[in-house]
Design an enzyme around this catalytic site. Structure first.
Site, PDB file in Angstrom:
ATOM      1  CE  LYS A  14      -2.354  -1.051   3.853  1.00 61.64           C
ATOM      2  NZ  LYS A  14      -1.912  -2.440   4.337  1.00 61.64           N
ATOM      3  NE  ARG A  89      -4.722  -1.765   9.914  1.00 57.30           N
ATOM      4  CZ  ARG A  89      -3.610  -1.165   9.531  1.00 57.30           C
ATOM      5  NH1 ARG A  89      -3.603   0.175   8.948  1.00 57.30           N
ATOM      6  NH2 ARG A  89      -2.435  -1.803   9.231  1.00 57.30           N
ATOM      7  NE  ARG A 128       7.002  -2.949   5.954  1.00 53.97           N
ATOM      8  CZ  ARG A 128       5.612  -2.990   6.006  1.00 53.97           C
ATOM      9  NH1 ARG A 128       4.862  -2.364   4.985  1.00 53.97           N
ATOM     10  NH2 ARG A 128       4.937  -3.307   6.867  1.00 53.97           N
ATOM     11  NE  ARG A 134       5.996  -0.463  10.512  1.00 56.72           N
ATOM     12  CZ  ARG A 134       4.905  -0.471   9.839  1.00 56.72           C
ATOM     13  NH1 ARG A 134       4.887  -0.106   8.540  1.00 56.72           N
ATOM     14  NH2 ARG A 134       3.880  -1.190  10.342  1.00 56.72           N
ATOM     15  NE  ARG A 146       1.746  -5.157  11.196  1.00 61.26           N
ATOM     16  CZ  ARG A 146       2.915  -4.774  10.501  1.00 61.26           C
ATOM     17  NH1 ARG A 146       4.125  -5.418  10.856  1.00 61.26           N
ATOM     18  NH2 ARG A 146       2.950  -3.982   9.431  1.00 61.26           N
TER      19      ARG A 146
END
Ligand code: AMP
Length: 189
Positions: A14, A89, A128, A134, A146
């Site tokens: 995204k 969400r 990533r 993160r 998640r």
């Protein structure tokens, strides 16, 4: 106005695709995850609250997230349109966004949903993590949580837009350029 909900599970691409859509269609990109992370970095009260949820891979409560998103929209009153990335969400968030946009005489034009299977998502997020810094990207159990939260609470948001004939599923596997083309085609049709 062109208002796009860019949808899909964590790791679907995204953020990457939003940057391209912003450039092509001159839109304002609102990523609730990015806004939370900026608040965490700035050690704001909102950041401190959000961090407790984000570090576990859980959703930040609706009222907090909705209030934050609405104030970001209000800061950009001259926008040609918005890309909502990571929001809504939950169905509660989708309903709140609908009402809020209606109060501004506008609405969501389309939901573009990037479709990627779970194991590929985990692979992409772990990759990533090497650069993102993160905490929620670096731990496979948090990533799996998640994805589970997405499947349990977020995937249904697609039905909300499907009921309005605004849902477009986009194959999220391929090169970044190929996926961008699919998104452009869905927007321009
Ligand atoms: P993202 O950058 O979109 O992957 O979001 C990172 C984290 O921020 C999520 O795992 C949630 O903890 C939180 N978050 C982002 N957007 C929302 C939202 N719309 N509602 C609730 N929590 C959110």
């Amino acid at each position: 106005m062109l208002n796009i909900v860019l949808f899909g599970p964590p790791g679907a691409g995204k953020g990457t695709q939003a940057a391209r859509l912003v450039a092509k269609y001159d839109l304002v990109h609102l990523s609730t995850g990015d806004i939370f992370r900026a608040n965490i970095k700035g050690e704001t009260e909102l950041g401190k609250l959000a961090k407790q949820y984000i570090d576990k891979g859980d959703l930040v409560p609706d009222e907090v997230t909705i209030g934050m998103l609405e104030s970001e929209v209000d800061k950009n009153s001259n926008a040609n349109g918005f890309i909502f990335d990571g929001f809504p969400r939950t169905t509660v968030q989708a309903e709140a966004l609908e009402q809020f946009l209606a109060s501004k005489n506008t609405k969501i034009s389309v939901m573009l949903a990037l479709d990627v299977e779970d194991d590929e998502l985990v692979k992409r997020i772990l990759l990533r993590a090497k650069d993102s810094g993160r905490a929620d990207d670096a731990d496979e159990s948090i990533i799996r949580n998640r994805i589970e939260v997405y499947n349990k609470h977020t995937a249904v948001v697609a039905d909300f837009y499907a009921a309005q004939n605004k849902f477009e599923k986009i194959d999220g596997v391929g090169s970044i350029d190929e996926i961008s083309e699919r998104l452009y085609n869905a927007i321009d049709k």
